[in-house]
Each structure stands twice: as C-alpha cells, then as structure tokens.
Design a protein around this motif. Structure first.
Motif, PDB file in Angstrom:
ATOM      1  N   VAL A 114       0.829  -1.205   0.000  1.00 15.76           N
ATOM      2  CA  VAL A 114       0.000   0.000   0.000  1.00 15.76           C
ATOM      3  C   VAL A 114       0.863   1.254   0.000  1.00 15.76           C
ATOM      4  O   VAL A 114       0.446   2.296  -0.482  1.00 15.76           O
ATOM      5  N   ILE A 115       2.080   1.155   0.516  1.00 14.56           N
ATOM      6  CA  ILE A 115       2.918   2.356   0.574  1.00 14.56           C
ATOM      7  C   ILE A 115       3.466   2.717  -0.800  1.00 14.56           C
ATOM      8  O   ILE A 115       3.865   3.857  -1.043  1.00 14.56           O
ATOM      9  N   VAL A 116       3.509   1.742  -1.732  1.00 17.76           N
ATOM     10  CA  VAL A 116       4.212   1.979  -3.001  1.00 17.76           C
ATOM     11  C   VAL A 116       3.678   3.173  -3.800  1.00 17.76           C
ATOM     12  O   VAL A 116       4.463   4.014  -4.225  1.00 17.76           O
ATOM     13  N   PRO A 117       2.354   3.303  -4.031  1.00 16.54           N
ATOM     14  CA  PRO A 117       1.909   4.477  -4.804  1.00 16.54           C
ATOM     15  C   PRO A 117       2.276   5.787  -4.129  1.00 16.54           C
ATOM     16  O   PRO A 117       2.469   6.796  -4.798  1.00 16.54           O
ATOM     17  N   TRP A 118       2.364   5.768  -2.813  1.00 19.19           N
ATOM     18  CA  TRP A 118       2.729   6.987  -2.090  1.00 19.19           C
ATOM     19  C   TRP A 118       4.233   7.223  -2.200  1.00 19.19           C
ATOM     20  O   TRP A 118       4.698   8.342  -2.305  1.00 19.19           O
ATOM     21  N   ALA A 119       4.992   6.133  -2.196  1.00 19.06           N
ATOM     22  CA  ALA A 119       6.447   6.266  -2.248  1.00 19.06           C
ATOM     23  C   ALA A 119       6.921   6.733  -3.621  1.00 19.06           C
ATOM     24  O   ALA A 119       7.947   7.401  -3.727  1.00 19.06           O
ATOM     25  N   PHE A 148      -6.268   6.889  -6.674  1.00 17.28           N
ATOM     26  CA  PHE A 148      -5.287   5.824  -6.501  1.00 17.28           C
ATOM     27  C   PHE A 148      -4.062   6.307  -5.732  1.00 17.28           C
ATOM     28  O   PHE A 148      -3.555   5.615  -4.846  1.00 17.28           O
ATOM     29  N   VAL A 149      -3.577   7.493  -6.067  1.00 15.85           N
ATOM     30  CA  VAL A 149      -2.342   7.951  -5.419  1.00 15.85           C
ATOM     31  C   VAL A 149      -2.595   8.596  -4.065  1.00 15.85           C
ATOM     32  O   VAL A 149      -1.650   8.826  -3.305  1.00 15.85           O
ATOM     33  N   ILE A 177      -5.060   7.384  -1.778  1.00 15.21           N
ATOM     34  CA  ILE A 177      -5.511   6.420  -0.778  1.00 15.21           C
ATOM     35  C   ILE A 177      -4.407   6.026   0.214  1.00 15.21           C
ATOM     36  O   ILE A 177      -4.664   6.028   1.424  1.00 15.21           O
ATOM     37  N   PHE A 228      -1.764   7.436   1.613  1.00 19.24           N
ATOM     38  CA  PHE A 228      -1.525   8.436   2.666  1.00 19.24           C
ATOM     39  C   PHE A 228      -2.714   8.501   3.611  1.00 19.24           C
ATOM     40  O   PHE A 228      -2.573   8.472   4.835  1.00 19.24           O
ATOM     41  N   TYR A 249      -3.177   5.367   5.834  1.00 25.05           N
ATOM     42  CA  TYR A 249      -2.252   5.311   6.962  1.00 25.05           C
ATOM     43  C   TYR A 249      -2.570   6.330   8.035  1.00 25.05           C
ATOM     44  O   TYR A 249      -2.328   6.094   9.216  1.00 25.05           O
ATOM     45  N   LEU A 250      -3.123   7.462   7.627  1.00 28.90           N
ATOM     46  CA  LEU A 250      -3.632   8.410   8.620  1.00 28.90           C
ATOM     47  C   LEU A 250      -4.657   7.711   9.504  1.00 28.90           C
ATOM     48  O   LEU A 250      -4.635   7.817  10.730  1.00 28.90           O
ATOM     49  N   VAL A 301      -5.087   4.468   9.923  1.00 34.16           N
ATOM     50  CA  VAL A 301      -4.476   3.386  10.695  1.00 34.16           C
ATOM     51  C   VAL A 301      -3.891   3.945  11.981  1.00 34.16           C
ATOM     52  O   VAL A 301      -4.112   3.398  13.074  1.00 34.16           O
ATOM     53  N   LEU A 327      -6.627  18.241   5.039  1.00 32.83           N
ATOM     54  CA  LEU A 327      -5.351  18.136   4.332  1.00 32.83           C
ATOM     55  C   LEU A 327      -5.548  17.660   2.909  1.00 32.83           C
ATOM     56  O   LEU A 327      -4.917  18.158   1.973  1.00 32.83           O
TER      57      LEU A 327
END
Lengths: 416, 303, 297
Positions: free
Chosen positions: B113-118, B172-173, B175, B177, B180-181, B183, B226
């Motif tokens: 899940v972190i990949v699109p954000w990374a 998609f890009v 979600i 971030f 995780y907020l 979470v 945000l």
C-alpha cells in the motif's frame, strides 16, 4: 488585551526581521565582476548535452580564466526557470532558448556588433541571420538547426501499392487512404497537433500551400491560403479519416513519432533526431525521406528551426561573453556538438563539413533556402503559444478553422 | 472535584515562543517571504520575458476573473476535489480497518500500500499516461482482449473520459496516505472500548458507526482538510494526464494558473500570480466553510 | 499487543453468547483475510508491475502498438545502465541527504510545538494553528519565484541547505497537526502520574508522552520523508549544479523531446522507490501501539 498585543508584536517582529534578512544582499543582479559567467543550456539529450558542455566549460575556463557556471535544464522547465531568473533580475549571461525577440524587445540582450566576431556573422547561414535580427540588429545567434521532411514507411507503401512518395496534396490523401485500407491498426498519416509543437506541423503545411505567417511585415494568419490549409488538415481528420485518433491531442514524441517508429503509420513529418531514433532503436522499420507534397503546385518548401544562444547585457561581462562566442563558433566546438546531438549546422562552413554524411544530404540541400517562422517578431512568441495551445481544437469534430485563424489574426494585430 | 479529561493548562506567550519558536521561524521564514512576493507580483505588470514593467493595480485580477475559461476550470476543480476527497476517504476508511486486523501476510500488504505513495507523483502520472494511452496503453489492450470493448477508448483525449480518468488516478495515489492516517488514528483508540461494546452485543457495523467513527473524528477532520488542500493544489496528475490536450477544458485552477504564466497567449506571470492568490483564498474559504460546518454539527450534537 | 487478542477474545465472547454462527467465520477468516490481502497488494502495485516490465524491455518496445504486458525481449540493460551511471549515484545521494535532514528537522521542531499546543492554552494558540494550516495552502509553484529570491539573497542558492529548509518548512504543518491530535488524546492522568513521580515537563515529554504518540510520529516521519524525496519544482529552481540535483529532477532527463530512454526512466524510478519502502518497512510496526501499550494500567 495586553497579552495578545504582545503576541502580535512578536509575530510582526519576526516578519520584519525575515523581510529585512531577505532583502539584504544586492537585489541588483545585473552587474558582475567579469570573473564568472552563468550559462544556461537546454537539455537536448541526456547523453550528449551535458557531456559536450562540461568539456566546453573546461576549455573555456582554461583559455580565459573566467569561471563558467553551467546549468542544464530540461526543455519542459526552461521557460519557467528562465522567467524566475529574469523576474529576480538574475538572468544568466548566456541563455539557450527557442525564442529571443521578446528579450531583445525588452532591451536585455547584446547584439552581434558587441559580442560576435564579424567572421562568424559572415559564416552563419543568411536565412538564420535574418530570422535572428530584430529591428535591424542581430541578437538571436543560432546554436543548431533542424529541418523537416516527409518520412514514409516503404514497406507499408509497397503493400498498399504506392510506388512513389506523393508530390501533391491530392496524391497525399489518396496514398494515406490506401495505407488506411490496409487495416490492422495502420494509420495513413500521423498528424501531431497537440500542444507540444503544433506550430511546427502547421507551419510546414502552410508553407507548402503558398501561405505564410507574415508577409511584407504584416500578419497574414487568416489569409485564404492558410484557412484552406487548416481546413485541409481538419478534413484529414474528420472527412478523409486518414489520421491517427484525435490529432488535436497528439504530441510528437509519444504520439506521432512513436506510431511511425512502431511501423504503424504510413507517413509523418520528421527530422534528423527521428532518423537517429529509427536507426538505433527501430531497425526493423523501413523508411525513406521525401520533400513535402505541394498544395499549390509550387516548389516544395522546407520548414526549419533554429534555437538561440543569446547573451544578456550586464555591466562587466562583455569580454567574457565575447570569449564565449569566439570559442563556441569554432568549427571544432559547434559542429562537434551538433553532430553528437544529430542536428544540422548553422554555418556555411558547417554545411561543407556535414556534406559527407549521406543521411543528412536531403536536409542540407534545402538548408540555405529554408523557410522559418517569424521568430524575429516578439508578437510571434505569443502567436506561437496560442497556436500550440488551441489549434488542436480547430481540427476536431466541432472545430472551426476559419474562426480560429480569424481570432489569431485579431490577437496578433491587437498588440501591434 | 472532577476534572475534564482534556483540560488544558495555561502558559505565557514567552514560554510559547520557546516551544513554538523553531517551528515559527521555519514556517514564517521560508513561506511568508515568497507569499508576499506572490502578492506583490500579482499587482505588477510583466513582460512576456518576466521583466517587471511597472504597477498594474488590480488589472491582473480583473483580467483573471473575467477570462472566459475560468468558469469551466473552477467547475473542473470543484468536481476534481470533491470526487477525489470523498471517494478516497471512504475507501481509505475501509482499507484502514483491513490493515489494522491481524492476519498472515499483513506486513506485505502494508508495504504494497505504501508503493503508490512512495513513488513520485510525476512518475506515477507518466506511468498512467502510458497505461491509458489510446495506442500504447495496456488498459485498452486488456479491455479489447477481454472483449469488454470493441474499439479502443480515448481515456485521456475524449472529453467524456478525461476528468474521470484523472480522478481515478488521483484517488489511486491519495488512498495510501489517507489510509495510513486512519491506521494511526485507529490505533489511538483504546481497545477496552471495543471490548465493552462487544460484550454489550453489537454487530460490527453498529460498533463501527457508534464507536469507531466518532472516535476517529479528529483524524477524519485532518484527513479531509489536508486532502482538500493537497488535491486542490495537485499539479502533476492533471498536468501530465491532460498534457496532450488543447485548450483549457480539462484544467484545474492549479494547472490553469501555470498555463497562464507559461503556455497561454498572455504568458504573464503577473496574471498567474493573481490566479495564485485567488487559489489560496478559495481553498482557505473552502476549508473554513468545511470546519464551520463540522463544528456546527458537533456543537448541535452536544447541546 | 492487546489488539492482537482483542478480536479473538471478543469473537469468542460473542460466539458463546450467540451460538455457533460466528465460528464459521472465524475459521474461514484465516484464509479469507490473506486472500483479500493479496487482492489489495495487486490493486496497489499492478501499475508498478507495468513499470517494472517496461524497465525490463528495450526502450523501443515500451511504446509498442499494440502493447504487451510481458516484454517480448527481456533485457537488464536499462537497470545496468542506470545503476552504473555516476550521475544517478549523485542524484540518489542528494535525495537521501535532503530527505533525511528535512525529516529530522521536522520531527525535532514539530514535537515540542505539537506537545505545547495540545496541552496548553495561550494567547495566539488559534492564530498559530491557523497560520500553520494557511501556509500549506500555497502551491509550491506559486512560491518558487519568491523562494529563489529569498535564498539568492541569503547566499544559499544551489545548496542542500536551501532545499532542506524549504522541505522542512513545507511539511511541518502536517507533522504538527497529527502529533497535536495524538498529544491531545492522552489523558491528563498519565501526565500527572509522571509529575508525581518527579518528572520535569521536558522529561514527561520524552519518557512518557512520546512512546504513546509513536503511531503519529511514524506517520509524520513517513509523510515528511516521502514529501521531501518526491519534491520537484522547488528542487528544480533552487539547485543548479548537476551534482546536487535530487532524483526527481535528474530522472526527468531520461526522456526529452529528442531522445527518449523510457526503460531507463522507469528503471531509475523503480530504484528510487526502494529506499522509501525500506524506511517504511523498518518503522511500520510502530504504527500499532499508543494507548493500549499498557500505559496507565
């Protein structure tokens, strides 16, 4: 109440301090000490641009003892970066850009009498000197040039039963239709009128129908010939249906060129970098190059482009700038760079040097008589932007070529 | 004497300055000066080269506010922000729940899940531009092969599909971030609350609505505000996906502002600065309205 | 750790209360969840698989019409070229320096500020929070001209420092907001207990409060690092030397109007994602925690 006043005062003090801090240091960036020059070059390619200019920097510094600060910027960003520098009165000393007249009009540049060796000016191809001259002074020194020609896929042509490249617009449409009829996703003609370089595509068709952007110092954007040209292009898309999907939204690099490189387009207007890409990355595509077909029966016109290496006037940098041009226009410098990037020369001596390359012959022959856009008029910079941004709409299903050109003409004349 | 759980102590402004000082200096120092430059630019008149020619009064603002393309651009922006924020929040809430449960392989899911954000937004946008391309795109190819469509779709060039495609990529890009907020927010909820609720016998959905969501309210607020700001100011997705299209029909305010400076007939940084100021005011008002709306509802609930 | 036993405990309770209906789900859960997890994984990484395969095929094949998902010709050339390119090493180093430094600054600066704002009322508290949010509303594109001017006047143009300070300043707001929320949620009793034990305000902050806000800190670190790592337009404007350019700016040179190296572009982009994922993998377990970590009890 007192506490909030105190708080407000603290914030205000912080603000003032910041501003003062930021304002200190010279805001007059228009003078230098002649000990260094800033050179901004556009990135034509990752592999060749920086390599050449790093070496040039070394040679220059050794020869003159002046530090050369080099910055290489992508073409996508150079406009914004240049504007940022100019807005902050911190323009570079030498700038590589695809326009110059607006800068000349703002009085920012040196002209050739101040910084260019006379022998160099005499050596530059006259057509380029003319297009680099604003109000009688030569400001836009060319760095390299390119010329366009019609590329066609010989395999598709023979499959479609076409034995020669088209010489008239009618033949062109017929040939494109034949290629379309082959099916299998093949496109007759790849027409890029998206915002990237639409004015180039429009220009080459326009020149070959007896039209021009300016004639005798007056704008002729909506001349009858030009309207016919744009209507012709629109018909290619809407009526004849011989183009790829949505030409108004197609750029060259990832649209028209790539279709041709995949062997899926019968024809496209290309230039020498496309040749280079075809030869190195797509050897299976068999192609040939021909002059543009003519719309009005006249001789085929070639459309060419130069970019510019202009010099910004600053106290104290004239000598350093002079040395720069003296070094750059030496045959072993300028032609070395042009060759590595796959472009065409800008000097008559260069023409001779490049003459033994058979691949470039078709362009070199046309270079002295090359037809250019009116880059010597600052208004063109704005006209070009409008064409780039909006011509795609004019060739769509609901496009109105005549209205587009009328509006364009009005825009150009309004600012005279 | 019973004390409310969240009562704050009081402190002097001097003490505040000590604790907040570094943050203040950084923010004011770095952001304030350019912000003032922006405003000053908007009241100045510039040549196409970026050379300042003089004062412009409010002409840049009047030109901007009367430009014929503005209504469409504002409309696009409203749809873009609303669609991306709302759909992202809903999907992220669900995803956050999922990511908070224990199961085999959860670690790998979290990494994925972190990949699109990374990935840099510019790169992801470029990637999707190729995927959605009419001729070179893998999406059309897949849909054609599966016989879902018979002719390729012009996802980026056909006005009916351009904005939806951009919205889909935007969601998609965004979600990762947002998820995780949530979470982090979910893990801030004490576990005994759930235990009590389950012993009282509620369905998972009832528990979610009555317990989890209200306790997530602060996180939800941050996520919405945000995201409103970031999506509004998001440049690469629109710029790259819309990059081959002529005109301004699919631009949002942020790309329109850029085009005014560098791609339009005006090529005027003063005009663009006026647009920039307008954008800040607009998002400020939008956020203020949202906050007022949320507080109002919360206020009336407690009454 | 109680989140681990929570659902199972609750499920067992409910099962006892409601009969056998729940046990079916509990059994199925063991494989349904991981299957769902697989679906989620695929959903989020499929475009990057496309990118991976584009990096593993010759550049000329990337824009193939029609395209194929798997490469027709497999080649490691793009990766080899990128990995051995000294320019790429420079970009990577720059990005690491800037992102790490900016993240450290943000955390160090935001924690005290967030703690103080959450715990104490003072004149200007609302003003401060409002100011912080408002600074987020300015698009970086609007601010680059002023930033350029400011750092030029400070003599910091073309330095890491300028970029680090800017990235830090742009991201403080988020860290502050999220940490402030976490600090607010901690009950007063915990602080009071620490004070009774003889902790100073600063000591309380470090030894008691911070561990409880770890999920917020992890989120703030992730957010800031990624934001600094992927920042483009400010880096483009403030950095002139090729040796100092970060990855975002450097990578854009693979595809120009005249020379397109698509596979190298994608290879470089994939490599650029790796450090971020590694960082996240190291700290993500701390997203769990908070009040259930047995604080007061």
């Amino acid at each position: 109440m007192k506490k909030s006043l105190r708080w407000g005062a603290i914030v205000a003090a912080a603000t003032v301090t910041t501003l003062a801090l930021a304002a200190c240091g010279s805001s007059g960036g228009s003078s230098t000490d002649g000990k260094s020059i800033k050179v901004v070059i556009a990135e034509y390619s990752k592999d060749h641009t920086k390599k050449f200019w790093d070496e040039f920097k070394k040679t220059y510094e050794k020869q003159t003892g002046v530090e050369l600060k080099l910055q290489v910027i992508s073409w996508n960003d150079i406009d914004q970066q240049t504007s940022t520098m100019v807005q902050n009165n911190n323009a570079p000393d030498i700038l590589n850009l695809n326009a110059y007249a607006s800068y000349a009009a703002d009085g920012l540049l040196y002209d050739s009498s101040e910084v260019l060796p006379a022998a160099t000016k005499a050596d530059i191809i006259p057509a380029f000197v003319k297009s680099g001259t604003y109000k009688g002074k030569f400001y836009g020194f060319p760095d390299l040039s390119s010329a366009r020609a019609l590329f066609y896929n010989t395999e598709l042509f023979s499959k479609a039963g076409i034995d020669a490249a088209p010489t008239t617009w009618d033949e062109f449409v017929t040939d494109a239709k034949k290629v379309e009829a082959l099916g299998d996703g093949n496109v007759g003609y790849a027409l890029p009128l998206g915002p990237e370089e639409a004015q180039a595509e429009f220009a080459i068709w326009l020149f070959n129908n007896g039209g021009d952007f300016k004639e005798d110092g007056k704008w002729t954007l909506n001349s009858a010939a030009n309207v016919k040209t744009l209507e012709f292009l629109r018909d290619l898309n809407v009526k004849d249906k011989v183009t790829q999907n949505n030409p108004g939204s197609t750029n060259r690099t990832d649209g028209a060129f790539s279709l041709f490189e995949q062997g899926k387009a019968g024809m496209v207007v290309g230039f020498s970098p496309l040749q280079g890409a075809l030869d190195s990355d797509h050897p299976d595509v068999k192609y040939a190059i021909a002059p543009m077909p003519s719309g009005d029966g006249a001789e085929p016109q070639t459309y060419g482009v130069t970019d510019y290496l202009m010099a910004f006037k600053k106290d104290g940098n004239k000598d350093a700038v002079k040395s720069f041009y003296k070094l750059y226009y030496q045959a072993d410098q300028i032609n070395k760079w042009i060759k590595s990037e796959g472009f065409l020369p800008v000097t008559t001596s260069g023409l001779k040097e490049f003459a033994d390359d058979p691949k470039l012959k078709v362009y070199l022959d046309t270079l002295p008589n090359i037809h250019l856009t009116p880059t010597d008029d600052p208004e063109w910079d704005k006209v070009k932007l409008t064409i780039q941004q909006n011509i795609g709409l004019a060739v769509g299903d609901n496009g109105d070529p005549k209205k587009f050109l009328d509006d364009l003409q009005a825009q150009a004349e309004a600012n005279k | 004497m019973r004390r409310r759980r969240r009562e704050r102590g009081t402190a002097s402004p001097v003490e505040a300055l000590l604790w907040l000082g570094p943050a203040l200096v950084l923010i004011i120092g770095v952001v304030l000066y350019p912000a003032i430059t922006l405003v000053a630019t908007s009241f100045s008149s510039y040549s196409i080269t970026g050379l300042r020619k003089g004062d412009a009064g409010i002409t840049n603002y009047t030109t901007f506010l009367t430009s014929p393309d503005l209504p469409k651009v504002v409309g696009n922006t409203a749809i873009w922000v609303a669609a991306v924020v709302v759909i992202t929040i809903i999907l992220s809430l669900g995803l956050a729940q999922f990511l908070s449960k224990e199961f085999f392989g959860r670690r790998f899911v979290r990494w994925a899940v972190i990949v699109p954000w990374a990935a840099a937004l510019v790169i992801s946008s470029q990637l999707f531009r190729l995927i959605l391309d009419y001729y070179h795109g893998i999406l059309n190819q897949a849909l054609l092969t599966l016989h879902v469509i018979s002719k390729p779709i012009d996802w980026l060039g056909d006005p009916h599909f351009t904005l939806p495609s951009m919205i889909a990529v935007g969601i998609f890009v965004t979600i990762p971030f947002t998820a995780y907020l949530f979470v982090a927010g979910l893990n801030g909820i004490p576990g005994d609350v759930y235990e009590a609720a389950r012993i009282d016998g509620g369905s998972p959905w009832q528990i979610y609505r009555a317990i989890t969501l209200p306790l997530l309210r602060p996180t939800l607020l941050i996520a919405v505000v945000l995201n409103m700001i970031y999506v509004f100011n998001s440049f690469p997705v629109i710029w790259i996906l819309n990059g081959s299209n002529p005109g301004f029909g699919n631009d949002t305010l942020i790309t329109y502002m850029y085009k005014l400076a560098f791609r339009s007939a005006q090529h005027d940084v003063g005009l663009s600065a006026a647009a920039g100021v307008f954008n800040v005011l607009l998002i400020l008002i939008a956020v203020a309205v949202y906050l007022r709306f949320v507080n109002w509802r919360e206020g009336s609930k407690n009454a | 750790m109680s989140t681990l036993t929570e659902p199972t405990l609750a499920a067992r309770n409910t099962a006892l209360l409601k009969g056998r209906r729940r046990t079916g789900w509990k059994a199925a859960r063991r494989w349904v969840m991981p299957l769902g997890g697989l679906g989620v994984i695929l959903f989020f990484i499929w475009p990057y698989l496309v990118m991976l395969f584009d990096a593993l095929r010759p550049s000329g094949e990337v824009l193939a019409t029609p395209p194929t998902f798997f490469p027709k010709t497999w080649t490691m050339d793009a990766f080899a070229h990128v990995v051995t390119d000294p320019a790429f090493h420079n970009w990577l180093r720059s990005s690491l320096v800037v992102a790490v430094a900016a993240t450290i600054i943000v955390i160090v600066v935001a924690i005290p500020a967030a703690y103080f704002t959450a715990r104490f009322s003072f004149r200007g508290r609302m003003l401060f929070l409002g100011l912080v949010v408002v600074t987020q509303m300015f698009a970086p594109t609007s601010l680059v001209v002023g930033l350029y001017r400011e750092f030029y006047d400070l003599g910091l143009i073309n330095t890491y420092a300028a970029l680090i300070l800017t990235d830090a300043a742009f991201n403080i707001a988020f860290a502050l907001w999220i940490l402030q929320g976490f600090f607010s949620a901690i009950p007063k009793d915990i602080e009071e207990a620490a004070a009774l034990d003889g902790c100073s305000r600063v000591g309380t902050l470090f030894r008691v409060m911070l561990p409880l806000t770890l999920p917020g800190i992890v989120t703030a670190i992730t957010f800031t690092f990624i934001a600094a790592w992927n920042e483009y337009v400010v880096a483009l404007t403030l950095i002139q030397d090729d040796a100092l350019k970060p990855l975002t700016v450097g990578i854009s040179s693979y595809v120009t109007a005249y020379e397109q190296n698509w596979s190298q572009l994608f290879a470089a982009s994939l490599i650029a994602i790796v450090p971020v994922v590694i960082l996240f993998a190291l700290i993500e377990k701390h997203l769990v925690g908070g009040l259930t970590a047995g604080a007061v009890k």
